[in-house]
Design an enzyme around this catalytic site. Sequence first.
Site, PDB file in Angstrom:
ATOM      1  N   ASN A 278     -23.020 -76.102  69.573  1.00 40.74           N
ATOM      2  CA  ASN A 278     -22.528 -76.416  68.235  1.00 40.74           C
ATOM      3  C   ASN A 278     -21.535 -75.332  67.823  1.00 40.74           C
ATOM      4  OD1 ASN A 278     -22.124 -77.094  65.559  1.00 40.74           O
ATOM      5  ND2 ASN A 278     -24.187 -76.546  64.883  1.00 40.74           N
ATOM      6  N   TRP A 279     -20.265 -75.671  67.817  1.00 42.74           N
ATOM      7  CA  TRP A 279     -19.234 -74.690  67.501  1.00 42.74           C
ATOM      8  C   TRP A 279     -19.146 -74.391  65.999  1.00 42.74           C
ATOM      9  CZ3 TRP A 279     -14.230 -75.643  70.889  1.00 42.74           C
ATOM     10  CH2 TRP A 279     -14.541 -75.354  72.228  1.00 42.74           C
ATOM     11  N   LYS A 280     -19.816 -75.206  65.186  1.00 39.50           N
ATOM     12  CA  LYS A 280     -19.770 -75.037  63.731  1.00 39.50           C
ATOM     13  C   LYS A 280     -18.306 -74.988  63.261  1.00 39.50           C
ATOM     14  CE  LYS A 280     -24.347 -72.972  63.862  1.00 39.50           C
ATOM     15  NZ  LYS A 280     -25.286 -71.977  63.278  1.00 39.50           N
TER      16      LYS A 280
ATOM     17  N   HIS B   6     -28.833 -80.784  60.443  1.00 33.97           N
ATOM     18  CA  HIS B   6     -28.831 -79.357  60.751  1.00 33.97           C
ATOM     19  C   HIS B   6     -29.241 -78.575  59.513  1.00 33.97           C
ATOM     20  CE1 HIS B   6     -27.387 -75.346  61.854  1.00 33.97           C
ATOM     21  NE2 HIS B   6     -27.418 -75.759  63.108  1.00 33.97           N
TER      22      HIS B   6
ATOM     23  N   GLU C 243     -28.161 -76.032  58.130  1.00 37.99           N
ATOM     24  CA  GLU C 243     -27.060 -75.621  57.260  1.00 37.99           C
ATOM     25  C   GLU C 243     -26.619 -76.766  56.357  1.00 37.99           C
ATOM     26  OE1 GLU C 243     -25.624 -72.416  60.618  1.00 37.99           O
ATOM     27  OE2 GLU C 243     -24.361 -74.160  60.222  1.00 37.99           O
TER      28      GLU C 243
ATOM     29  N   GLU D  52     -35.096 -76.108  65.304  1.00 39.73           N
ATOM     30  CA  GLU D  52     -34.397 -74.858  65.025  1.00 39.73           C
ATOM     31  C   GLU D  52     -35.090 -74.137  63.865  1.00 39.73           C
ATOM     32  OE1 GLU D  52     -29.861 -74.965  66.175  1.00 39.73           O
ATOM     33  OE2 GLU D  52     -30.209 -76.127  64.370  1.00 39.73           O
TER      34      GLU D  52
ATOM     35  N   GLY E 267     -28.919 -67.473  64.110  1.00 36.46           N
ATOM     36  CA  GLY E 267     -27.911 -66.446  63.872  1.00 36.46           C
ATOM     37  C   GLY E 267     -28.446 -65.088  63.487  1.00 36.46           C
TER      38      GLY E 267
ATOM     39  N   SER F 247     -30.729 -68.546  67.914  1.00 38.29           N
ATOM     40  CA  SER F 247     -30.414 -67.296  68.620  1.00 38.29           C
ATOM     41  C   SER F 247     -30.696 -67.384  70.122  1.00 38.29           C
ATOM     42  CB  SER F 247     -31.177 -66.115  67.993  1.00 38.29           C
ATOM     43  OG  SER F 247     -30.737 -65.872  66.674  1.00 38.29           O
TER      44      SER F 247
ATOM     45  N   GLY G 223     -25.571 -72.098  69.173  1.00 33.77           N
ATOM     46  CA  GLY G 223     -24.476 -71.868  68.251  1.00 33.77           C
ATOM     47  C   GLY G 223     -23.436 -70.928  68.828  1.00 33.77           C
ATOM     48  N   GLY G 224     -23.455 -69.684  68.372  1.00 33.40           N
ATOM     49  CA  GLY G 224     -22.411 -68.726  68.730  1.00 33.40           C
ATOM     50  C   GLY G 224     -22.194 -68.539  70.212  1.00 33.40           C
TER      51      GLY G 224
END
Length: 249
Positions: free
Chosen positions: A9-11, A93, A95, A163, A169, A209, A230-231
């Site tokens: 997920n590049w967000k 998600h 967020e 999640e 994160g 993470s 994610g990251g």
Amino acid sequence: MRRKLAAGNWKMNGTAASLAELEALKALMPENAPDVLICPPAPLLFRANEAARATGIQIGAQDCHAQNSGAFTGDISAAMIADTGASHVIVGHSERREAYEEHDSDVRKKAKAAWAAGLTAVICIGESADNHSANNTLDIIAGQLAGSLPDGMTATNTVIAYEPIWAIGTGKVPTLEQIVEVHDFIRGKIISRFGAEIGDMIPLLYGGSVKPDNAAMIFKAENVDGALVGGASLKAADFAPIISALADS
């Protein structure tokens, strides 16, 4: 056997230049690589599908509206996502649930819209730090499963991603025992509702993470079929070791 999936997920990250990472990722993936999905920002979906065509990497979106069309400025429908060539869409998600106050009922409607457009819905669930501290994790997960999963779920139209919000994160990762407990609980709940033939085959992903140095530990859990990353999915050099760890699990 359930299919394994490494989803990135590049967000709200990336431009057209970032799509070079798809070819770089393909070059680094092992021969026995699991399914790989990248979910870039919506403006990149068309170009991402073009860039991924020769790589075998699947492309998905990060959210969709529950309606097929209408006066919803700034939103994107599942049908529009499918028209780009994408195969998946993330719904629910944390967020989106927190920042946009999306509820389980909203997530359920979005998942149904994804199915209607021929997309696989990646339905996210997870508890907050407060709920985790209060030992309410399983109660929260049970409620989200009941409210977010529509009737008609199958192993081809749905992936479930757990999640824990407190781990996203933050660098904090649940212990293997905690991951096993929650994923086993989720598996039991979906088998109870949808039957073993369907419930046993739904891929369950862990997210929060996930890094190259902890992926192998996470994938030891029997009911963890992959990861929503994610990251660490933004760069091929970071995502490829996670994919390899999943392939070897």
